[in-house]
Design a protein around this motif. Structure first.
Motif, PDB file in Angstrom:
ATOM      1  N   ALA A 234       0.853  -1.197   0.000  1.00 25.59           N
ATOM      2  CA  ALA A 234       0.000   0.000   0.000  1.00 25.59           C
ATOM      3  C   ALA A 234       0.884   1.240   0.000  1.00 25.59           C
ATOM      4  N   VAL A 235       0.423   2.271  -0.678  1.00 22.82           N
ATOM      5  CA  VAL A 235       1.179   3.516  -0.811  1.00 22.82           C
ATOM      6  C   VAL A 235       0.332   4.699  -0.354  1.00 22.82           C
ATOM      7  N   ASP A 236       0.951   5.577   0.398  1.00 23.33           N
ATOM      8  CA  ASP A 236       0.333   6.840   0.826  1.00 23.33           C
ATOM      9  C   ASP A 236       1.075   7.967   0.108  1.00 23.33           C
ATOM     10  N   PRO A 237       0.411   8.684  -0.807  1.00 26.21           N
ATOM     11  CA  PRO A 237       1.108   9.709  -1.592  1.00 26.21           C
ATOM     12  C   PRO A 237       1.274  11.045  -0.883  1.00 26.21           C
ATOM     13  N   GLY A 238       0.672  11.190   0.312  1.00 23.60           N
ATOM     14  CA  GLY A 238       0.663  12.503   0.956  1.00 23.60           C
ATOM     15  C   GLY A 238      -0.461  13.351   0.400  1.00 23.60           C
ATOM     16  N   MET A 239      -0.407  14.647   0.671  1.00 26.23           N
ATOM     17  CA  MET A 239      -1.422  15.567   0.134  1.00 26.23           C
ATOM     18  C   MET A 239      -0.884  16.156  -1.171  1.00 26.23           C
ATOM     19  N   VAL A 240      -1.592  15.866  -2.250  1.00 20.13           N
ATOM     20  CA  VAL A 240      -1.115  16.167  -3.598  1.00 20.13           C
ATOM     21  C   VAL A 240      -2.126  17.066  -4.295  1.00 20.13           C
ATOM     22  N   ASP A 241      -1.629  18.019  -5.033  1.00 19.10           N
ATOM     23  CA  ASP A 241      -2.501  18.993  -5.704  1.00 19.10           C
ATOM     24  C   ASP A 241      -3.076  18.388  -6.988  1.00 19.10           C
ATOM     25  N   THR A 242      -4.186  17.664  -6.837  1.00 20.72           N
ATOM     26  CA  THR A 242      -4.859  17.049  -7.977  1.00 20.72           C
ATOM     27  C   THR A 242      -6.340  17.423  -7.958  1.00 20.72           C
ATOM     28  N   ALA A 243      -7.057  16.929  -8.967  1.00 17.28           N
ATOM     29  CA  ALA A 243      -8.485  17.219  -9.089  1.00 17.28           C
ATOM     30  C   ALA A 243      -9.323  16.520  -8.026  1.00 17.28           C
ATOM     31  N   ALA A 255      -9.677  28.023   1.227  1.00 20.71           N
ATOM     32  CA  ALA A 255      -8.543  27.842   2.135  1.00 20.71           C
ATOM     33  C   ALA A 255      -7.455  26.986   1.491  1.00 20.71           C
ATOM     34  N   LYS A 256      -7.870  26.052   0.639  1.00 21.15           N
ATOM     35  CA  LYS A 256      -6.923  25.122   0.040  1.00 21.15           C
ATOM     36  C   LYS A 256      -5.970  25.794  -0.932  1.00 21.15           C
ATOM     37  N   LYS A 257      -6.473  26.744  -1.733  1.00 24.65           N
ATOM     38  CA  LYS A 257      -5.674  27.302  -2.824  1.00 24.65           C
ATOM     39  C   LYS A 257      -4.318  27.842  -2.387  1.00 24.65           C
ATOM     40  N   PRO A 258      -4.265  28.746  -1.400  1.00 23.83           N
ATOM     41  CA  PRO A 258      -2.927  29.238  -1.003  1.00 23.83           C
ATOM     42  C   PRO A 258      -2.090  28.163  -0.307  1.00 23.83           C
ATOM     43  N   VAL A 259      -2.754  27.278   0.459  1.00 20.52           N
ATOM     44  CA  VAL A 259      -2.033  26.222   1.163  1.00 20.52           C
ATOM     45  C   VAL A 259      -1.434  25.241   0.164  1.00 20.52           C
ATOM     46  N   ALA A 260      -2.215  24.907  -0.873  1.00 19.07           N
ATOM     47  CA  ALA A 260      -1.749  23.941  -1.877  1.00 19.07           C
ATOM     48  C   ALA A 260      -0.487  24.420  -2.578  1.00 19.07           C
ATOM     49  N   THR A 266       3.345  18.039  -5.825  1.00 21.95           N
ATOM     50  CA  THR A 266       2.900  18.015  -7.219  1.00 21.95           C
ATOM     51  C   THR A 266       2.488  16.578  -7.554  1.00 21.95           C
ATOM     52  N   PRO A 267       1.719  16.373  -8.630  1.00 21.61           N
ATOM     53  CA  PRO A 267       1.372  14.996  -9.016  1.00 21.61           C
ATOM     54  C   PRO A 267       2.592  14.109  -9.220  1.00 21.61           C
ATOM     55  N   ALA A 268       3.661  14.663  -9.800  1.00 20.86           N
ATOM     56  CA  ALA A 268       4.883  13.867  -9.997  1.00 20.86           C
ATOM     57  C   ALA A 268       5.498  13.464  -8.660  1.00 20.86           C
ATOM     58  N   GLU A 269       5.509  14.382  -7.695  1.00 22.22           N
ATOM     59  CA  GLU A 269       6.032  14.066  -6.365  1.00 22.22           C
ATOM     60  C   GLU A 269       5.141  13.040  -5.668  1.00 22.22           C
ATOM     61  N   GLY A 270       3.826  13.219  -5.822  1.00 27.00           N
ATOM     62  CA  GLY A 270       2.890  12.287  -5.198  1.00 27.00           C
ATOM     63  C   GLY A 270       2.996  10.887  -5.758  1.00 27.00           C
ATOM     64  N   ALA A 271       3.350  10.786  -7.029  1.00 25.52           N
ATOM     65  CA  ALA A 271       3.444   9.479  -7.680  1.00 25.52           C
ATOM     66  C   ALA A 271       4.749   8.764  -7.388  1.00 25.52           C
TER      67      ALA A 271
END
Length: 325
Positions: A234-243, A255-260, A266-271
């Motif tokens: 199992a993999v946990d990608p963390g919090m990733v800026d995706t759809a 609230a998410k926009k500036p925090v993200a 990024t999706p590449a980092e999350g993957a």
């Protein structure tokens, strides 16, 4: 009582989110090492046309794998195939239609794949939905539980034969299951897996991700007991800026926009951890692990409950029409 059962899953999910963001504030994203070439190996990536799934498909193809992008939008899938083909010359990539919210579609996908007479060395169960309003799958399952978990449960089981035949000791086939830190706040209610007595999207999402972790451990134990050359992690990608976050309520979206921008991966980092699990020599023969930011860490305490794992497996087989063995 109803209000409490609705609010508690929300509180638990956002507390987990804060913890993850604090980690990401003080820790760099996992950097992929140089991975061995994967020439001649075949991978299926669900949800492989966008976000982390696309990055996983692209990277595995660049290593020489033939990648099957499995998704429910043909136009999006063909666009992803074209982009990867333009960028990558060593591997192959194709799109195959798959709707994980339909048991019939899953069965048809597996049959079409088997008809190709291809081996299968890697299955990345990446696709998912998050915090959608109360809806049901084609077969009447709550959508988070049905698509995120049950769909992948059936898909994986139906693909076990090609995975077993394609692996060998020293070069195991691999199943990579995309979970989430939200599983730490998840509860598994065996009497109401569909969440119909009190629906909460936050609780439903967390439960589906917990079920995926428990499925990972149970399947790994079964494969080891059978002596099969297949590993499951199992993999946990963390919090990733995706759809995935498009279903947040309006205040949370704001609230998410500036925090993200500052803290989300990024999706590449999350993957990166999923790619590592799929192709790294470090994990050859290693299964039954929960991976976060490139490391093996502990999942939630409840996820290791073997009795609950067995009950979930039995009920899942019943729901999707598989034999209990």
């Amino acid at each position: 009582m109803w209000l409490l059962s609705y609010i508690l899953p929300i509180i638990r999910l956002y507390l987990v989110g804060v913890k993850v963001l604090l980690y990401q504030l003080f820790n760099k994203s996992f950097t992929l090492p140089v991975l061995p070439k994967q020439n001649g190996r075949v991978a299926i990536v669900t949800g492989g046309a966008r976000g982390m799934g696309y990055e996983t498909s692209r990277h595995l193809a660049s290593l020489g794998m033939h990648v099957v992008i499995a998704g429910n939008c043909e136009e999006e899938g063909m666009t992803a195939v074209k982009k990867i083909q333009e960028e990558v010359s060593v591997g192959g990539v194709e799109f195959m239609y798959l709707d994980l919210a339909s048991l019939k579609s899953i069965q048809q996908f597996v049959q079409r794949f088997k008809d190709k007479r291809l081996p299968l060395h890697v299955l990345v169960n990446n696709a998912g939905i998050m915090l959608v309003p109360e809806r049901q799958t084609e077969d009447g399952f709550e959508l988070h539980f049905g698509l995120n978990y049950l769909g992948h449960f059936l898909l994986t089981n139906l693909l076990l034969d090609p995975l077993k035949k394609s692996g060998r000791h020293g070069a195991c086939s691999r199943v990579v299951v995309m979970s989430s830190a939200t599983h730490y706040g998840g509860q598994l209610n065996m009497k109401d897996l569909q969440g119909r007595s009190c629906y909460c999207a936050h609780g439903a999402y967390s439960q589906s991700k917990l079920a995926l972790v428990m499925f990972t451990y149970q399947l790994q134990d079964m494969l080891v007991a059978g002596g099969h050359p297949v590993t499951v992690n199992a993999v946990d990608p963390g919090m990733v800026d995706t759809a995935l976050y498009e279903n947040l309520c309006s205040p949370a979206q704001l609230a998410k926009k500036p925090v993200a921008k500052m803290l989300f991966r990024t999706p590449a980092e999350g993957a990166s951890t999923a790619i590592y699990a799929a192709a790294s020599s470090d994990l050859e023969g290693v299964g039954g692990c929960y991976l976060y930011n490139g490391r093996i860490v502990e999942s939630s305490g409840i996820s290791y409950d073997e009795n609950l794992q067995a009950k979930l497996w039995k009920e899942s087989c019943k729901l999707v029409g598989l034999p209990q063995a």
